[in-house]
Design a protein around this motif. Structure first.
Motif, PDB file in Angstrom:
ATOM      1  N   ALA A 286       0.836  -1.260  -0.075  1.00 20.51           N
ATOM      2  CA  ALA A 286      -0.075  -0.052  -0.157  1.00 20.51           C
ATOM      3  C   ALA A 286       0.864   1.207   0.160  1.00 20.51           C
ATOM      4  N   ILE A 287       0.314   2.260  -0.421  1.00 19.21           N
ATOM      5  CA  ILE A 287       1.151   3.541  -0.473  1.00 19.21           C
ATOM      6  C   ILE A 287       0.453   4.632   0.615  1.00 19.21           C
ATOM      7  N   LEU A 288       1.110   5.066   1.660  1.00 22.42           N
ATOM      8  CA  LEU A 288       0.697   5.913   2.464  1.00 22.42           C
ATOM      9  C   LEU A 288       1.169   7.395   2.400  1.00 22.42           C
ATOM     10  N   GLN A 289       0.569   8.498   3.094  1.00 24.89           N
ATOM     11  CA  GLN A 289       1.051   9.587   3.024  1.00 24.89           C
ATOM     12  C   GLN A 289       0.859   9.824   4.457  1.00 24.89           C
ATOM     13  N   ALA A 290       1.807  10.424   5.401  1.00 26.72           N
ATOM     14  CA  ALA A 290       1.686  10.731   6.750  1.00 26.72           C
ATOM     15  C   ALA A 290       1.865  12.196   6.898  1.00 26.72           C
ATOM     16  N   SER A 291       0.972  12.761   7.857  1.00 22.66           N
ATOM     17  CA  SER A 291       1.176  14.135   8.148  1.00 22.66           C
ATOM     18  C   SER A 291       1.012  14.079   9.553  1.00 22.66           C
ATOM     19  N   TYR A 292       1.859  15.215  10.309  1.00 21.04           N
ATOM     20  CA  TYR A 292       1.994  15.462  11.601  1.00 21.04           C
ATOM     21  C   TYR A 292       2.063  16.930  11.714  1.00 21.04           C
ATOM     22  N   TRP A 293       1.314  17.585  12.678  1.00 18.01           N
ATOM     23  CA  TRP A 293       1.355  19.202  12.887  1.00 18.01           C
ATOM     24  C   TRP A 293       1.294  19.314  14.466  1.00 18.01           C
ATOM     25  N   VAL A 294       2.285  20.167  14.507  1.00 12.96           N
ATOM     26  CA  VAL A 294       2.357  20.741  15.991  1.00 12.96           C
ATOM     27  C   VAL A 294       1.801  21.986  16.216  1.00 12.96           C
ATOM     28  N   GLY A 295       0.909  22.288  17.050  1.00 10.77           N
ATOM     29  CA  GLY A 295       0.538  23.729  16.959  1.00 10.77           C
ATOM     30  C   GLY A 295       0.978  24.370  18.376  1.00 10.77           C
ATOM     31  N   HIS A 296       0.288  25.515  19.016  1.00 11.19           N
ATOM     32  CA  HIS A 296       0.576  26.155  20.073  1.00 11.19           C
ATOM     33  C   HIS A 296       0.150  25.223  21.335  1.00 11.19           C
ATOM     34  N   ALA A 297      -0.734  24.690  21.173  1.00 15.29           N
ATOM     35  CA  ALA A 297      -1.370  23.743  22.334  1.00 15.29           C
ATOM     36  C   ALA A 297      -1.910  22.267  21.903  1.00 15.29           C
ATOM     37  N   THR A 298      -1.803  21.868  20.538  1.00 14.13           N
ATOM     38  CA  THR A 298      -2.194  20.663  20.016  1.00 14.13           C
ATOM     39  C   THR A 298      -1.127  20.002  19.221  1.00 14.13           C
ATOM     40  N   GLU A 299      -1.112  18.846  19.197  1.00 14.08           N
ATOM     41  CA  GLU A 299      -0.252  17.896  18.268  1.00 14.08           C
ATOM     42  C   GLU A 299      -1.392  17.238  17.326  1.00 14.08           C
ATOM     43  N   TYR A 300      -1.245  16.924  16.205  1.00 12.04           N
ATOM     44  CA  TYR A 300      -2.173  15.938  15.430  1.00 12.04           C
ATOM     45  C   TYR A 300      -1.503  15.504  14.368  1.00 12.04           C
ATOM     46  N   GLY A 301      -1.706  13.980  13.928  1.00  5.01           N
ATOM     47  CA  GLY A 301      -1.133  13.246  13.132  1.00  5.01           C
ATOM     48  C   GLY A 301      -2.202  12.459  12.288  1.00  5.01           C
ATOM     49  N   ILE A 302      -2.087  12.283  11.189  1.00  3.89           N
ATOM     50  CA  ILE A 302      -2.964  11.463  10.120  1.00  3.89           C
ATOM     51  C   ILE A 302      -2.222  10.987   9.256  1.00  3.89           C
ATOM     52  N   VAL A 303      -2.904   9.662   8.835  1.00  3.08           N
ATOM     53  CA  VAL A 303      -2.287   8.964   7.751  1.00  3.08           C
ATOM     54  C   VAL A 303      -3.303   8.644   6.645  1.00  3.08           C
ATOM     55  N   TYR A 304      -3.021   8.902   5.429  1.00  2.71           N
ATOM     56  CA  TYR A 304      -3.843   8.862   4.271  1.00  2.71           C
ATOM     57  C   TYR A 304      -3.467   7.727   3.550  1.00  2.71           C
ATOM     58  N   TRP A 305      -4.258   6.798   2.867  1.00  3.88           N
ATOM     59  CA  TRP A 305      -3.988   5.738   2.126  1.00  3.88           C
ATOM     60  C   TRP A 305      -4.407   6.039   0.472  1.00  3.88           C
ATOM     61  N   LEU A 306      -3.489   5.442  -0.206  1.00  4.95           N
ATOM     62  CA  LEU A 306      -4.022   5.877  -1.644  1.00  4.95           C
ATOM     63  C   LEU A 306      -4.987   4.972  -2.202  1.00  4.95           C
ATOM     64  N   LEU A 307      -5.870   5.641  -3.055  1.00  4.28           N
ATOM     65  CA  LEU A 307      -6.979   4.783  -3.678  1.00  4.28           C
ATOM     66  C   LEU A 307      -6.461   4.594  -5.054  1.00  4.28           C
ATOM     67  N   GLU A 308      -7.317   3.837  -5.764  1.00  7.08           N
ATOM     68  CA  GLU A 308      -6.957   3.082  -7.160  1.00  7.08           C
ATOM     69  C   GLU A 308      -6.809   4.499  -7.997  1.00  7.08           C
ATOM     70  N   THR A 309      -7.711   5.585  -7.808  1.00  8.52           N
ATOM     71  CA  THR A 309      -7.524   6.582  -8.629  1.00  8.52           C
ATOM     72  C   THR A 309      -6.419   7.555  -8.568  1.00  8.52           C
ATOM     73  N   LEU A 310      -5.690   7.807  -9.410  1.00 12.38           N
ATOM     74  CA  LEU A 310      -4.594   8.757  -9.109  1.00 12.38           C
ATOM     75  C   LEU A 310      -4.862  10.005  -8.778  1.00 12.38           C
ATOM     76  N   GLY A 311      -4.010  10.338  -7.810  1.00 14.50           N
ATOM     77  CA  GLY A 311      -4.317  11.531  -6.758  1.00 14.50           C
ATOM     78  C   GLY A 311      -5.189  11.593  -5.661  1.00 14.50           C
ATOM     79  N   ARG A 312      -5.877  10.479  -5.561  1.00 16.14           N
ATOM     80  CA  ARG A 312      -7.064  10.449  -4.523  1.00 16.14           C
ATOM     81  C   ARG A 312      -6.759   9.218  -3.226  1.00 16.14           C
ATOM     82  N   TRP A 313      -6.909  10.041  -2.136  1.00 18.29           N
ATOM     83  CA  TRP A 313      -6.633   9.301  -0.986  1.00 18.29           C
ATOM     84  C   TRP A 313      -7.702   9.106  -0.022  1.00 18.29           C
TER      85      TRP A 313
END
Length: 84
Positions: free
Chosen positions: A14-41
Motif C-alpha cells: 500500500a502507499i501511504l501519506q503521513a502528516s503530523y502538525w504541532v500547534g501552540h497547544a495541540t499535536e495532530y497526526g493523520i495517515v492517508y491511504w492511496l486509492l486506485e484513482t490517481l491523486g485520490r486518498w
C-alpha cells in the motif's frame, strides 16, 4: 520478485501519506491511504488500493510523486493480509 505465499496470509503493498502538525497547544497526526484513482486518498485503510508487487507500487508512487505537493511523505508499506 515474487511475494511470499502462505496458506494463512499473503503480502500486498500500500502507499501511504503521513502528516503530523504541532500547534501552540495541540499535536495532530493523520495517515492517508492511496486509492486506485490517481491523486485520490482516504483515511480508511479498508478502502486503500493494494498492489500485488512492490514494483507495481513503486511505479504508482513515482506517478503520485510527480503530481503531489507532499511527495516526500509518500511511502510504500508492506501489508500482511491474513485469510480466515
Amino acid at each position: 520478485m515474487s511475494q511470499p505465499k502462505s496458506d494463512k496470509f499473503e503480502i500486498k503493498f500500500a502507499i501511504l501519506q503521513a502528516s503530523y502538525w504541532v500547534g501552540h497547544a495541540t499535536e495532530y497526526g493523520i495517515v492517508y491511504w492511496l486509492l486506485e484513482t490517481l491523486g485520490r486518498w482516504t483515511e480508511e485503510f479498508e478502502d486503500a488500493y493494494l498492489f500485488d508487487t512492490r514494483s507495481a507500487a513503486e511505479q504508482r508512487l513515482a506517478e503520485e510523486n510527480r503530481i503531489s505537493e507532499d511527495a516526500q511523505v509518500n511511502s510504500i508499506v508492506p501489508v500482511k493480509l491474513y485469510r480466515d
